[in-house]
Design a protein around this motif. Sequence first.
Motif, PDB file in Angstrom:
ATOM      1  N   ARG A  35       0.833  -1.212   0.000  1.00 33.06           N
ATOM      2  CA  ARG A  35       0.000   0.000   0.000  1.00 33.06           C
ATOM      3  C   ARG A  35       0.868   1.263   0.000  1.00 33.06           C
ATOM      4  NH1 ARG A  35      -1.772  -0.140   5.422  1.00 33.06           N
ATOM      5  NH2 ARG A  35       0.087   1.101   5.813  1.00 33.06           N
ATOM      6  N   ASP A  36       1.844   1.314   0.901  1.00 32.54           N
ATOM      7  CA  ASP A  36       2.638   2.531   1.048  1.00 32.54           C
ATOM      8  C   ASP A  36       3.525   2.783  -0.183  1.00 32.54           C
ATOM      9  OD1 ASP A  36       1.414   3.035   3.448  1.00 32.54           O
ATOM     10  OD2 ASP A  36       3.005   2.182   4.687  1.00 32.54           O
ATOM     11  N   THR A  37       4.010   1.723  -0.805  1.00 34.73           N
ATOM     12  CA  THR A  37       4.796   1.892  -2.029  1.00 34.73           C
ATOM     13  C   THR A  37       3.951   2.558  -3.113  1.00 34.73           C
ATOM     14  OG1 THR A  37       6.135  -0.045  -1.563  1.00 34.73           O
ATOM     15  CG2 THR A  37       6.044   0.663  -3.855  1.00 34.73           C
ATOM     16  N   LEU A  38       2.719   2.088  -3.245  1.00 37.23           N
ATOM     17  CA  LEU A  38       1.848   2.649  -4.281  1.00 37.23           C
ATOM     18  C   LEU A  38       1.487   4.097  -3.982  1.00 37.23           C
ATOM     19  CD1 LEU A  38      -0.286  -0.545  -4.777  1.00 37.23           C
ATOM     20  CD2 LEU A  38       1.077   0.578  -6.557  1.00 37.23           C
ATOM     21  N   LEU A 141      -7.352   3.109  -3.774  1.00 44.14           N
ATOM     22  CA  LEU A 141      -6.171   3.966  -3.547  1.00 44.14           C
ATOM     23  C   LEU A 141      -6.305   5.245  -4.372  1.00 44.14           C
ATOM     24  CD1 LEU A 141      -2.952   1.696  -3.533  1.00 44.14           C
ATOM     25  CD2 LEU A 141      -3.848   3.073  -1.657  1.00 44.14           C
ATOM     26  N   LYS A 142      -6.754   5.078  -5.599  1.00 44.67           N
ATOM     27  CA  LYS A 142      -6.920   6.231  -6.495  1.00 44.67           C
ATOM     28  C   LYS A 142      -7.986   7.180  -5.976  1.00 44.67           C
ATOM     29  CE  LYS A 142      -5.773   5.786 -11.294  1.00 44.67           C
ATOM     30  NZ  LYS A 142      -5.991   4.617 -12.141  1.00 44.67           N
ATOM     31  N   LYS A 143      -9.066   6.586  -5.466  1.00 45.44           N
ATOM     32  CA  LYS A 143     -10.170   7.417  -4.958  1.00 45.44           C
ATOM     33  C   LYS A 143      -9.935   7.887  -3.527  1.00 45.44           C
ATOM     34  CE  LYS A 143     -13.582   4.932  -7.666  1.00 45.44           C
ATOM     35  NZ  LYS A 143     -13.922   3.508  -7.569  1.00 45.44           N
ATOM     36  N   LEU A 173      -3.510   8.901   5.998  1.00 44.96           N
ATOM     37  CA  LEU A 173      -3.451   8.971   4.534  1.00 44.96           C
ATOM     38  C   LEU A 173      -4.306  10.088   3.936  1.00 44.96           C
ATOM     39  CD1 LEU A 173      -3.807   5.117   3.815  1.00 44.96           C
ATOM     40  CD2 LEU A 173      -1.682   6.441   4.004  1.00 44.96           C
ATOM     41  N   ASN A 174      -5.098  10.767   4.780  1.00 46.47           N
ATOM     42  CA  ASN A 174      -6.052  11.762   4.285  1.00 46.47           C
ATOM     43  C   ASN A 174      -7.074  11.102   3.351  1.00 46.47           C
ATOM     44  OD1 ASN A 174      -7.236  14.247   3.955  1.00 46.47           O
ATOM     45  ND2 ASN A 174      -5.787  14.986   2.434  1.00 46.47           N
TER      46      ASN A 174
END
Length: 404
Positions: A35-38, A141-143, A173-174
Motif C-alpha cells: 500500500r505505502d509503495t503505491l 487507492l486512487k479514490k 493517509l487523508n
Amino acid sequence: MRIETLPEEFVKAQPIIDTIEAAGYEAYYVGGSVRDTLLNLPIHDVDIATSAYPEEVKSLFKRTVDTGIEHGTVMILDHGTGYETTTFRTESGYQDYRRPDSVKFVRSLKEDLNRRDFTINALALKTDGTIIDYFDGLGDLKKHRIRAVGDPEKRFNEDALRMMRAVRFASQLNFDIDADTIAGIEHHGRLLTKIAVERIHVEFVKMLLGNWPAKGLDVFMNTGLYQYCPDFEPYKDQFNQLRSQLTSGLSNETAVWTLLAVTFELSSKQVNQLLKDWKSANQLIDDVQVAVKAVHAITTQTVDAWTLYQTGHDLIAIANEVAGQLGDSTYPTADLLAQYDALQIHAKRALAITGQDLMAAGIKPGPQLGQALNYLERQVVEGQLNNQKVGLLTAAINYLNEKA
Ligand SMILES: Nc1ccn([C@@H]2O[C@H](COP(=O)(O)OP(=O)(O)OP(=O)(O)O)[C@@H](O)[C@H]2O)c(=O)n1
Ligand SMILES: [Mg+2]
C-alpha cells in the motif's frame, strides 16, 4: 498494473521469495508495504505471504524463528533483517471479536487476501513488480478511500480493532471511509470494548499523530466510536472542539495525551487515572504531568526560569507545540529553549556544591541539609546566586541561620 522500480527494501528481500518459488511454492509481498509503495510513502516492514506451510518454509532456510507459528508466521533471518513470512490462511470463529478460534492454512492467495481488513491492505506484489488486486484496492487507492474487503459487518465482527484501524488510516493517509464501512462502524462500535486497551491505545495515538487528524476524528466522533474507548464518553464537546482546532499531526505520544489532558481540563489526579486506564507506561504518565503544568504556564504567560528548569528541554518543546495547537502560545519555541539553555544549571547534580561540601563545613546531616540544597538549587536556577562554590556555601549557612 506493474511497478517499474521496486523500493530497495523489496529488492533486499527478494532472495527469500526466490528461494520459496524455486521450491515450487508461491510467495508475495503483502500488507502495508505494498500500500505505502503505491502511495509513494516510506515503507517500514516488508511482510511476505506464501503458499508454503510453516514447516515447508522452515525447511528452506537455515535460520528461522517461530514468531507466530500457530497462525502461520515464521521469521526468516537468513538475509540480514528478519522477514516475517506467513502462510496463506483463512480464519473462522471469532467468538471474542479479536482472535479467530481457528486458522486454516490454504494454498490460494485469493483466499488469504479475502480475509484482510481493507481493500488497500489486500494487495499483493510479485518480485517483478506486478500487483495482484482482487478487490479493487487500486481503485480505492486512487479514490483515496478506505473500504472493507467484502462485508464490513463481518470484518468488524472478526476483529473489532479494525474500526480503530480505519480511523487511523483516514488520518494518516487523508482518505475518506466508504459509506458502507462507516455504517459497519456505527453498528459495531460497542465491540471495541472487547479489545485489549493496549491495542486500542496504539491505533488511537497513531490517529492523532497522522498528518490529517481531523479526518480520523470526524469518523471517530460521528460514528460514536469514541464512547467505547476508556474514559472518553464525557468529552464529546471537547473532542469536537479539538477536531476543528487541530491543523496538523502532533509530534509524539506525549503531545497527544498532554493535548487531551489540557482540553479536557483534567486535574493531575484525573490525568493519572486516564493514562492508567489507557495502560500507559509510567514514564509517559510522568512526562504528561510535567508537560500539562508547562502548558498552563505558557497559556497564562507565567513561564519563569523555575518552570523551564522543571520542564526540561524536550517537554518544553512539546508543551509549546500543544499550546500552539490550542491557539494559545505567544512564545516562539526557539525563545523558550534559548531561555532554558541559558539557565546556569539543568540538574541538581550540576550545582557547584554537594551535600558532602556542606557537611565538611559543619552542617549536620538531616532534613536541613536537603532543604539547604533545595534552596541553593532554586536560587541558582532563578539567577539569584551564581553557581560558585564559595558563594553557595555562604548562602547556605546564612539560609540555615535565618531559619533557626
Ligand atoms: N486487524 C487486522 C490487522 C492486519 N490485517 C492485515 O495484515 C496486514 C499487516 O498488518 P499491520 O502491519 O498491522 O498493518 P499495516 O496495514 O501493515 O499498517 P502499518 O503500516 O501501520 O504497519 C494489513 O495490511 C492487513 O492486510 C488485517 O486484515 N486485520
Ligand atoms: Mg505493517
